[in-house]
Scaffold this active site. Structure first.
Site, short mmCIF file in Angstrom:
data_model
loop_
_atom_site.label_atom_id
_atom_site.label_comp_id
_atom_site.label_asym_id
_atom_site.label_seq_id
_atom_site.Cartn_x
_atom_site.Cartn_y
_atom_site.Cartn_z
N GLY A 205 0.91 -1.04 0.01
CA GLY A 205 0.06 -0.04 0.10
C GLY A 205 0.96 1.23 0.03
O GLY A 205 0.48 2.20 -0.59
N ASP B 164 4.36 -18.63 -0.44
CA ASP B 164 3.34 -17.78 0.39
C ASP B 164 2.41 -18.84 0.73
O ASP B 164 1.64 -18.66 1.97
CB ASP B 164 2.42 -16.88 -0.50
N HIS C 287 35.16 5.07 -2.61
CA HIS C 287 34.85 6.44 -2.20
C HIS C 287 34.56 7.26 -3.54
O HIS C 287 35.44 7.39 -4.45
CB HIS C 287 35.67 7.26 -1.36
#
Length: 470
Positions: free
Chosen positions: A191, A317, A449
């Protein structure tokens, strides 16, 4: 009904071709098994077709449009006449992102000699299943092992029947126009991600969350950074909001909800309901097999993904745990290796949790609170991205990196980040936790860096009590 007269023999069959299923099928094939995968809809499942991938594409498009439209006085970039061709946005998402990936997955399955069977599977017993194809075309298959990876479906709540102007995440990803006003019910990861994406695309967005906090699976100090950005973007948020009903007005929808006993309502073009997902374990014959499941329909499995029926495995799931694509892929590999006789077992020590909000959220391992609840003597340190040269050069200095480590030996047990590219920056800390590294291992590793990853090194130095850049 047309049914194959004889059962076609398979070695290992995988039901579902999402990120759990297709990974399981390929790994099983790599380990010498004769594999077939059954898919009733689209190769790649929800994730690649109507989930993880298309949502990130829409989020990226939203960032591009917002940045182009707003210009940026900080960089000295000025723009005018910026327009959004949302039809082209959707074409790019579907054709150049989703189709590219799904066709690639299909190619990988074929390359690994995985047979692709189109249709819907139903288990007749622990050795046979029927695949129902188009019309009355049904085929019987026998198998030695099965891996069930059927995924999940958005939850529909009372008073908000999907259809018309009440949409789920799939509907939100496939709108033909950017809504002028959008209400989102559920301020979790999906959402919040889609709410911010549509805000960037030009929608006036309101997010209603039933719990006391948006993004409730993340720590509050991380979420506050995202909430601040939502406020800056004009997104209205309301916690402790209980959705009651959606009234379709034809050209709009009115959402009725309640906050602390007070009735409220808001009218918008669409309402997106994103309150969680339910496992796809119904109507595939599991009950008749005797596969044990929870009251929520989740399949009970051991640490190899094996169900109560020894030759049938379940992943993703439909088993307990977070509904995450990378969790499903991981479990798919474990199940395939277990079938091959390998000594594989799941270890959820480092399960990434990521939200592609603005800025992004990422959490690995344990939070400080979780570590202490487990009896670990830990401390933590944070490094603000405002002290990182690359973040400043990107004009995205909001957020921080945090490490959680044991006192004394400084072994890293958890890490969290809110900030630009958190989803990518945090990967080295996932490896560090998995490998049992300590903060000194990170601090002594030379980081390029200027890079965002230097903030990880700086956080490690901070937890050692020797920070350079703060």
């Amino acid at each position: 009904m047309v049914v194959g007269a004889f059962a076609i023999e398979l070695d290992t069959v995988v039901v579902g071709s999402g990120p759990g299923g297709y990974v399981a099928a390929i790994r099983a094939a790599q380990l010498g098994q004769k594999v077939a995968i059954i898919e009733r809809e689209n190769i790649g499942g929800v994730c690649l077709n109507v989930g993880c991938i298309p949502s990130k594409a829409l989020i990226s498009a939203g960032h591009a449009y917002h940045n182009a439209q707003a210009g940026n006085e900080v960089f000295g970039v000025k723009s005018s006449g910026v327009e959004l061709d949302f039809k082209r946005t959707q074409e790019w998402k579907n054709n150049e992102v989703v189709n590219t990936l799904t066709s690639g997955i299909e190619m990988l399955l074929k390359k690994n000699k995985v047979e692709i069977i189109r249709g819907e599977a139903y288990f007749n017993n622990d050795k046979e299943l029927t695949v129902m194809g188009e019309g009355d075309d049904h085929q019987l298959y026998s198998f030695n092992h099965a891996i069930i990876a059927t995924g999940s479906t958005p939850i529909q709540i009372p008073g908000f029947k999907f259809g018309g102007r009440v949409i789920d995440s799939t509907g939100a990803l496939n709108l033909e126009e950017v809504p002028e006003k959008l209400v989102v019910i559920g301020g979790g990861v999906i959402g919040s991600e889609l709410g911010m994406a549509y805000s960037n695309l030009g929608s006036e967005v309101t997010i209603l969350e039933g719990s006391p906090q948006l993004l409730p699976t993340f720590e509050k100090d991380m979420v506050k950074v995202v909430e601040k950005k939502m406020k800056e973007r004009g997104i209205e948020t309301q916690t402790n909001a209980m959705a009651q009903e959606a009234v379709d007005n034809g050209d709009s929808v009115t959402v009725k909800y309640e906050v602390n006993g007070e009735a409220k309502e808001i009218t918008a073009d669409y309402v997106l309901v994103s309150v969680g997902r339910r496992p796809n374990t119904e109507e595939i014959g599991l009950e008749g097999l005797g596969v044990k499941m929870s009251d929520r329909g989740l399949v009970e499995v051991d640490n190899q993904g094996r169900t109560s029926v020894k030759n049938i495995f379940a992943i993703g799931d439909i088993v307990p745990g977070a509904a995450l694509a990378h969790k499903a892929s991981y479990e798919g590999k474990i199940a395939a290796e277990a079938i091959a006789g390998e000594p594989a077992a799941v270890d959820y020590k480092v399960m990434p949790s990521v939200a592609y909000t603005d800025p992004e959220l990422a959490s690995y391992g344990l939070t400080e609170k979780q570590a202490k609840e487990q009896g670990l003597d830990v401390h933590s340190a944070k490094f603000p991205l405002a002290g990182n040269g690359r973040a400043l050069s990107l004009d995205q200095k909001e957020g921080f990196v945090r490490l959680v480590a044991t006192k004394g030996d400084e072994v890293i047990v958890g890490a969290q980040m809110v900030g630009v590219n958190a989803s990518d920056v945090m990967a080295e800390l996932g490896l560090a936790i998995e490998a049992g590294m300590n903060a000194e291992d990170i601090a002594l590793t030379i980081h390029g860096h200027p890079t965002l990853s230097e903030s990880v090194m700086d956080t490690a130095e901070a937890i050692l009590g020797m920070p350079i850049h703060m």
